[in-house]
Structures are given as C-alpha cells and as structure tokens.
Design a protein around this motif. Sequence first.
Motif, PDB file in Angstrom:
ATOM      1  N   ARG A 137      -8.851 -53.979  -7.369  1.00 13.01           N
ATOM      2  CA  ARG A 137      -7.638 -53.500  -7.287  1.00 13.01           C
ATOM      3  C   ARG A 137      -6.778 -55.061  -7.177  1.00 13.01           C
ATOM      4  NH1 ARG A 137      -7.744 -50.380  -2.625  1.00 13.01           N
ATOM      5  NH2 ARG A 137      -8.528 -48.644  -4.034  1.00 13.01           N
ATOM      6  N   ARG A 138      -7.167 -55.958  -6.211  1.00  7.05           N
ATOM      7  CA  ARG A 138      -6.475 -57.281  -6.233  1.00  7.05           C
ATOM      8  C   ARG A 138      -6.378 -58.059  -7.660  1.00  7.05           C
ATOM      9  NH1 ARG A 138      -8.074 -62.379  -5.334  1.00  7.05           N
ATOM     10  NH2 ARG A 138      -6.827 -63.661  -4.341  1.00  7.05           N
ATOM     11  N   VAL A 139      -7.470 -58.024  -8.422  1.00  5.24           N
ATOM     12  CA  VAL A 139      -7.191 -58.694  -9.706  1.00  5.24           C
ATOM     13  C   VAL A 139      -6.077 -57.973 -10.298  1.00  5.24           C
ATOM     14  CG1 VAL A 139      -8.164 -59.245 -11.789  1.00  5.24           C
ATOM     15  CG2 VAL A 139      -9.369 -59.573  -9.534  1.00  5.24           C
ATOM     16  N   LEU A 140      -6.067 -56.918 -10.343  1.00  3.81           N
ATOM     17  CA  LEU A 140      -5.047 -55.993 -11.336  1.00  3.81           C
ATOM     18  C   LEU A 140      -3.695 -55.974 -10.936  1.00  3.81           C
ATOM     19  CD1 LEU A 140      -7.253 -52.996 -12.726  1.00  3.81           C
ATOM     20  CD2 LEU A 140      -6.747 -55.250 -13.795  1.00  3.81           C
ATOM     21  N   THR A 141      -3.317 -56.379  -9.556  1.00  3.04           N
ATOM     22  CA  THR A 141      -2.185 -56.250  -8.807  1.00  3.04           C
ATOM     23  C   THR A 141      -1.434 -57.420  -8.768  1.00  3.04           C
ATOM     24  OG1 THR A 141      -3.060 -54.489  -7.408  1.00  3.04           O
ATOM     25  CG2 THR A 141      -0.958 -55.464  -6.655  1.00  3.04           C
ATOM     26  N   PRO A 142      -0.363 -57.540  -9.564  1.00  2.00           N
ATOM     27  CA  PRO A 142       0.424 -58.828  -9.837  1.00  2.00           C
ATOM     28  C   PRO A 142       0.578 -59.511  -8.569  1.00  2.00           C
ATOM     29  CG  PRO A 142       1.694 -57.032 -10.690  1.00  2.00           C
ATOM     30  CD  PRO A 142       0.397 -56.258 -10.082  1.00  2.00           C
ATOM     31  N   ALA A 143       0.584 -60.667  -8.156  1.00  2.00           N
ATOM     32  CA  ALA A 143       1.064 -61.306  -6.965  1.00  2.00           C
ATOM     33  C   ALA A 143       2.473 -61.300  -6.621  1.00  2.00           C
ATOM     34  CB  ALA A 143       0.423 -62.934  -6.939  1.00  2.00           C
ATOM     35  N   PRO A 144       3.146 -60.952  -5.428  1.00  2.00           N
ATOM     36  CA  PRO A 144       4.441 -60.998  -5.116  1.00  2.00           C
ATOM     37  C   PRO A 144       4.896 -62.240  -5.425  1.00  2.00           C
ATOM     38  CG  PRO A 144       3.203 -60.822  -3.165  1.00  2.00           C
ATOM     39  CD  PRO A 144       2.096 -60.804  -4.241  1.00  2.00           C
ATOM     40  N   ALA A 145       6.302 -62.317  -5.790  1.00  2.00           N
ATOM     41  CA  ALA A 145       6.863 -63.504  -5.944  1.00  2.00           C
ATOM     42  C   ALA A 145       7.467 -63.881  -4.471  1.00  2.00           C
ATOM     43  CB  ALA A 145       8.152 -63.380  -6.730  1.00  2.00           C
TER      44      ALA A 145
END
Length: 172
Positions: A137-145
């Motif tokens: 889930r973490r790998v597929l979720t884009p990091a927030p700006a």
Amino acid sequence: MGRYAPRHQAVVLQHDAPAAYCLPGRDPRIVITQGVLDTLSPLQLAAVLAHERAHITGRHHLVLAAVEAFGRAFPSLPLARQSHAEVALLLEMLADDRAVRRHGGDAVAVALCEVAAGSAPKAAFAAGGSGALVRIRRVLTPAPAHHPALRSTILLAAGLTPALPFLVACSA
C-alpha cells in the motif's frame, strides 16, 4: 543445496514457492528460489534483488542486532518489546524505497505480492513477510507534497546547524 547464479548474483534454490531473502554476515548472500525466477518478470526480479542488496549494503542486520539487544536488556519496557518488529518493518520499507527508486513502484508492489507468501530463515531479511500488505500500500501510494514553507524551514535549519557551535562559542 542451491547453485550460485552469477547472472543474478544470488544463490538459487530448487523450490517452487517464490521466495527471496538475504543472509547477512561476513559473506552475505542473496537467496532466491526457482519459483521467483519462474514467476517474476525481469523487471520485478531486478526490483527484488535491489531490495535484498539494500539490506546488505545498508547493514540492516546490525541495526536489528542492536534493537534486539535493547529488547533483551530492557524486557519490561513496552518500547523495548515492540521495537524489534517495528524497526524490522521500517528497514523493509527502507529497502523498498531503494528498489522503487531504481525499478518503479509497480514492479516492487507486484514482486512483493508474489513473494509475500514465501518463507525465509529466521535470521534472514525476506522480501515478503508479515508487513507486506502495509508495504505494498505504501509503495503504491504517492508521497504527499510538503508545503513550501516547511521545505524552506527544513533547508534553513539544515544550513544553520553546522554554524551552531560557532555561534554558541562566539556568544560566550
């Protein structure tokens, strides 16, 4: 008994279940099964191997040894009891990040799905494992700006930190 595969710089075990792990120590080894070779695409295999190399080059086994020593020294502390599992998950995420930078999040996520059910020796770092769903889930979720003001504050603090001893010495 496995055979060393120079092409992958890993030991390949004749086993159908897809599994990948590294064995740390003086002569570290990456171990993959024939199931990994049969299941993963070349890009996904490269991502798994990058993940395992990240554990070796980052010397993650030494970090875990220190955390385990802390846990054994202070078994009555809740932090000491939980630290091993939490640090192990963070080290897996760190290795995931390195693989994502080189091979992309999709390749890492699919490879994690495929090897999550595989087993590894207790002393090994496995690409799958119990935290695989959280990691996928973490790998597929884009990091927030981050907000530009926060980035500027961090950069300013990082720039001033080396000058801090000089400023303290001058004010005394």
